[in-house]
Design an enzyme around this catalytic site. Structure first.
Site, PDB file in Angstrom:
ATOM      1  N   ASP A  64       0.570  -1.103   0.130  1.00  0.00           N
ATOM      2  CA  ASP A  64      -0.038  -0.096   0.015  1.00  0.00           C
ATOM      3  C   ASP A  64       0.703   1.067   0.161  1.00  0.00           C
ATOM      4  OD1 ASP A  64      -2.208   1.711   0.538  1.00  0.00           O
ATOM      5  OD2 ASP A  64      -1.176   1.630   2.910  1.00  0.00           O
ATOM      6  N   HIS A  83     -10.559   5.381  -9.304  1.00  0.00           N
ATOM      7  CA  HIS A  83     -12.213   5.588  -9.604  1.00  0.00           C
ATOM      8  C   HIS A  83     -13.372   5.899  -8.052  1.00  0.00           C
ATOM      9  CE1 HIS A  83     -11.064   1.941 -12.204  1.00  0.00           C
ATOM     10  NE2 HIS A  83     -11.707   2.936 -12.354  1.00  0.00           N
ATOM     11  N   LYS A 103     -10.002  -1.025  -3.506  1.00  0.00           N
ATOM     12  CA  LYS A 103      -9.237  -2.227  -2.393  1.00  0.00           C
ATOM     13  C   LYS A 103     -10.437  -1.597  -1.478  1.00  0.00           C
ATOM     14  CE  LYS A 103      -5.176  -0.501  -1.869  1.00  0.00           C
ATOM     15  NZ  LYS A 103      -3.476   0.030  -1.178  1.00  0.00           N
ATOM     16  N   TYR A 152      -5.687  14.679   0.286  1.00  0.00           N
ATOM     17  CA  TYR A 152      -4.184  13.589  -0.909  1.00  0.00           C
ATOM     18  C   TYR A 152      -3.719  13.817  -0.855  1.00  0.00           C
ATOM     19  CZ  TYR A 152      -9.416  11.697  -2.504  1.00  0.00           C
ATOM     20  OH  TYR A 152     -10.689  11.813  -2.565  1.00  0.00           O
ATOM     21  N   ASP A 156      -0.259   5.123   0.750  1.00  0.00           N
ATOM     22  CA  ASP A 156      -0.545   6.235   2.336  1.00  0.00           C
ATOM     23  C   ASP A 156      -0.837   5.470   3.407  1.00  0.00           C
ATOM     24  OD1 ASP A 156      -0.519   8.183   0.199  1.00  0.00           O
ATOM     25  OD2 ASP A 156      -2.052   7.596  -0.319  1.00  0.00           O
TER      26      ASP A 156
HETATM   27 MG   LIG Z   1      -2.836   3.275   3.113  1.00  0.00          MG
HETATM   28 ZN   LIG Z   2     -11.057   0.744  -9.241  1.00  0.00          ZN
END
Ligand SMILES: [Mg+2]
Ligand SMILES: [Zn+2]
Length: 195
Positions: free
Chosen positions: A22, A106, A115, A34, A24
């Site tokens: 992963d 998305h 996820k 973000y 962040d």
């Molecule tokens: Mg994370």
């Molecule tokens: Zn996606």
């Protein structure tokens, strides 16, 4: 998500095929909203050394990251590209690199790759047909990182917090997770390379 081809490692006796990370909260400090530019990108302590150790072991390192801001307009593709260039530069100071970054751009409920859905893992494994899930590991800081990995038979290590499921494997941080994977306490004492 980006179509990529991930070549097999050249180290024949490697212990793992791919370590998925992963981004962040695992490699870099999580921010409100973000990470929109290099100034907001800060590697977590030990992350550079940990990725370098993975590189040195011969495993491929693939980042899987949700960046819903691309769908909501809070993050542009140009900003994301700049952040990932900066990530590569910061890792390079540690002699580290990632082999691929797969992004879910998305919004919630509109794809099969955000996820905890497993689409990014499927895409990575399609791009690396030589890799076997049982020889892959996911390291992430959220349940949404662990759940899709376990559903595919991929070992998962939760970092930075208490697992909602006590049976989950956990480590203090990426450095701790990689130290365990490689049985290499020296991961913790490596220094950055100059430049
Ligand atoms: Mg994370
Ligand atoms: Zn996606």
């Amino acid at each position: 998500m980006t179509a990529v081809s991930i070549p097999p490692p050249v180290v024949p006796d490697r212990r793992y095929d791919i370590v998925f990370l992963d981004r962040d909260g695992t490699i870099n400090v999580r921010v409100d909203g973000y990470v929109r530019g290099p100034a907001e990108l800060e590697l977590l302590p030990g992350a550079g050394a940990a990725v370098a150790a993975l590189n040195g072991s011969g495993v491929r390192v693939v980042v899987l990251t949700n960046q819903r801001g691309l769908a909501t307009g809070d993050l542009t593709q140009v900003q994301l590209d700049e952040v990932h260039r900066a990530l590569a530069e910061r890792l390079e100071r540690w002699g580290a690199h990632v082999d691929a970054i797969l992004v879910c751009p998305h919004d919630e409920g509109s794809c099969d790759c955000r996820k905890p859905l497993p689409g990014l893992f499927h895409a990575a494994l399609r791009a690396a047909p030589w890799a076997h899930p049982s020889r892959c590991v996911m390291v992430g800081d959220m349940a949404s990182d662990v759940i899709p990995a376990l559903s595919l038979g991929i070992r998962a290590i939760l970092v930075g917090g208490e697992p909602p499921d006590p049976s989950w494997e956990r480590a203090q941080d990426l450095q701790g997770a990689v130290g365990r994977l490689l049985d290499a306490p020296e991961v913790s004492v490596r220094e950055p390379v100059d430049g």
